[in-house]
Design an enzyme around this catalytic site. Sequence first.
Site: not given
Lengths: 313, 495
Positions: B60, B163, B250, B255, B345
């Site tokens: 943009r 993805k 995620d 994956h 994480k």
Amino acid sequence: MSVAVQPEKILRELRELWDELGRAEETPGGVLRACAMTLLVAAEERGEAEQVRKTLGVLMHDHPSRAIVLRSQEGSGVGARVFAECWMPFGRHQQICAEGIEITAGGAEMSEVVHVLLPLMVPDLPVVLWCRGGRAFTDPAIEALFPLADKIIFDSAAASDAKAALQLLRSLHARGRRVADLTWTRLTGWREVLSQLFDDGVLDPDAVASVRIVHGGSGASTCALYLTKWIEQGLPGARVMVESASDEPGIRAITLLGGSAEVSIRRTGPSCVEARAGGRSYRTPLPPVTEEALMREELSILGPDSVFDRVLA
Amino acid sequence: MNVANPFADPLRFDRRVPECTVVIFGANGDLTKRKLMPALYRLAYERRLPASFAVLGNSRTPLSDDAFRDKMHEAVKRFLEDSPFDEDIWTSFARNLYFTAGDLNDPELFSKIGAKLGELRRPNVLYYLSTQPSYYGTVVDGLGAAGIGESRPGGWRRIVIEKPFGHDLESARELDTRIHKVFPEEEVYRIDHYLGKETVQNILAFRFGNGIFEPLWNRRYVNHVQITATESIGVEGRGAYYQEAGALRDMIQNHLLQVMATVAMEPSAVFEPDAVRDERAKLLRSIKIMKPEEVPLHAVAGQYRGFRQEPGVDAASQTDTFTAATFYVDNWRWAGVPFYVRSGKRMPKRTTDIAIQFNTAPHALFASQDGGPPTRPNLLILRIQPEEGISLRFMSKQPGSGMRLRPVSMDFNYGSSFGERSPSAYETLLVDAMVGDATLYTRQDMVEASWRAVQPVLDDWASRRFDFPNYEPGSWGPAEADAMLARNGHRWRNS
């Protein structure tokens, strides 16, 4: 560490070397032994030793092997020592080592040394013989090593008689030996740039009428001979001319003409060429042609190399 | 001109891409700066791009071509990994970088892109969607309306989609329907960069290039499989995005299920894109779908202490920053073998590996020997990162009198055996898309099968309130994850 040339003794020394490396305080993570082939190196005089060692040090990272360096040294008797090339890969905690054996012998004894090599070669892995320098083309002691190897690497640029060198390569190839020539390997960058012009559709192979190759250095070089043959095989309808220029050895330019089109590839620096085609030009780097880089490329090809085989035939 | 190159030498020359323009939507974003542009530059450095190769960036923010080049110059210098930067190569490469600013919701943008493509006159165009996933449909609609999505004689139009492909099974199907209105399936490249990693590809080489492992690769010999992908860092400024995704969406849905499929699939008859993808898809379709009452037993959600305090994260967030799940594969080869998959994480370290645990020896011959540990099962570990390689653990006699056994490890280190630089996953995948090789890309049936496998968990978790946080940063996740394995008499490899 010097030993008489007895295979059992050398192998024992190698085992002791690995024990020593495993115990060393600076390798808390231990050492990882890596071996993908036996690399026999037929080196020339003493002065070469350091360069060979340096090259092997770099090659081991890509092609870890048991390196056996055969060095001819007049008047020194027969001797051997073992060594390891170790490196710590970036960000890792474990040292990687590959092993080596250096055997020195006077010219007369060299032919006997051949007999002790068999037990020193790593079983079940390929054997590559690297004939460094020009002696390989004339020394019968080195010729005796040929049957031991799955692949023999020469450098015809080091030969005093280029045509005789090429003849030897051809005869070995005709007898079914897998051979390579670092002079051909030096052409990979040039060949790739030329090939890309046809990939991109800049040129129609059928439309090319003539090709001019300019190479530096005096006299016929195997490098120009190889390139000429390769181009003739790719463009059977084109006339290929070779000119020599008073310049550094190696290819300086290739120009292709067809109808109104002219395409040229010209060296613009030690490792850079410029391709010009259809009003457009671009520069592209050539891959390095250091001894390490050339050997790295050849050691990655252990099977048949049909393109080179056709050029050599 | 479509004539065979008489100078091809595939043994020594790398595959090169044909003349094309890559149009990147989201060209001012992180992915473009960190991954795409360094990968393209690196391909130029390796002389794998044609001289006329062009990139047309879009975002943009208004930028001139030169300003875009400057930005990308800075990004490539900063994010290029394992590789030198050469100003001359950059200058030559950057000459063909262009920029067209515009809002993705504005149909005029796509007309401008069409006009620019006409001006550039490269026969082939690769559209790369590196935008927010919510814009994927909009971009595809825009390309279709402007008439610049269809391939034409002498030139293809392909689209690469990052993805996530939807946020659940239903939205994945909706997105697919929109994409297929413009692009046929063979021109759609759904990227899962895990499949582009050299070491994930090496799983196929390891399994199908060797004769000794495949006979053991089944329920008779394999006790269970653990697939782990952990990170030591948290969400690192991506809190707002991550809050909507979570570890299951995620990492696991895409994956890790793709990795699982690579580990467990049947060999294909030939190494061709559709043959390999058929086998992957078949495996994903064979994953047993959990019944609602099984979800609490087979899936564990976790959230680290401190996640709710990350910028952009809701103070009462129910997002999973850790997920562990047990999958079973309903086929002859794998019936009854649990595949434990986990990702999280703020774990103790960054690691991705696959551990295949074999059954113990049928008779414990040495169990009664004094001082020795009990016989342990053989373990084959395929390490994806950081120290890529393969290890086999087996029992060996400890030196000395008596018959004491201890486990030892036989290691193959990928980096030491092949010291040459490995291409990044994006280099591999970009070249593949441009030469038309979809082997390492996912197909819609694979996407749907993997959503189907996790959908019961998503549904169950959407209706529950977790007592988060339930694990400390630097730990291996919540205790429930250990309990999930303990019920089967197993435990995680936490090393």
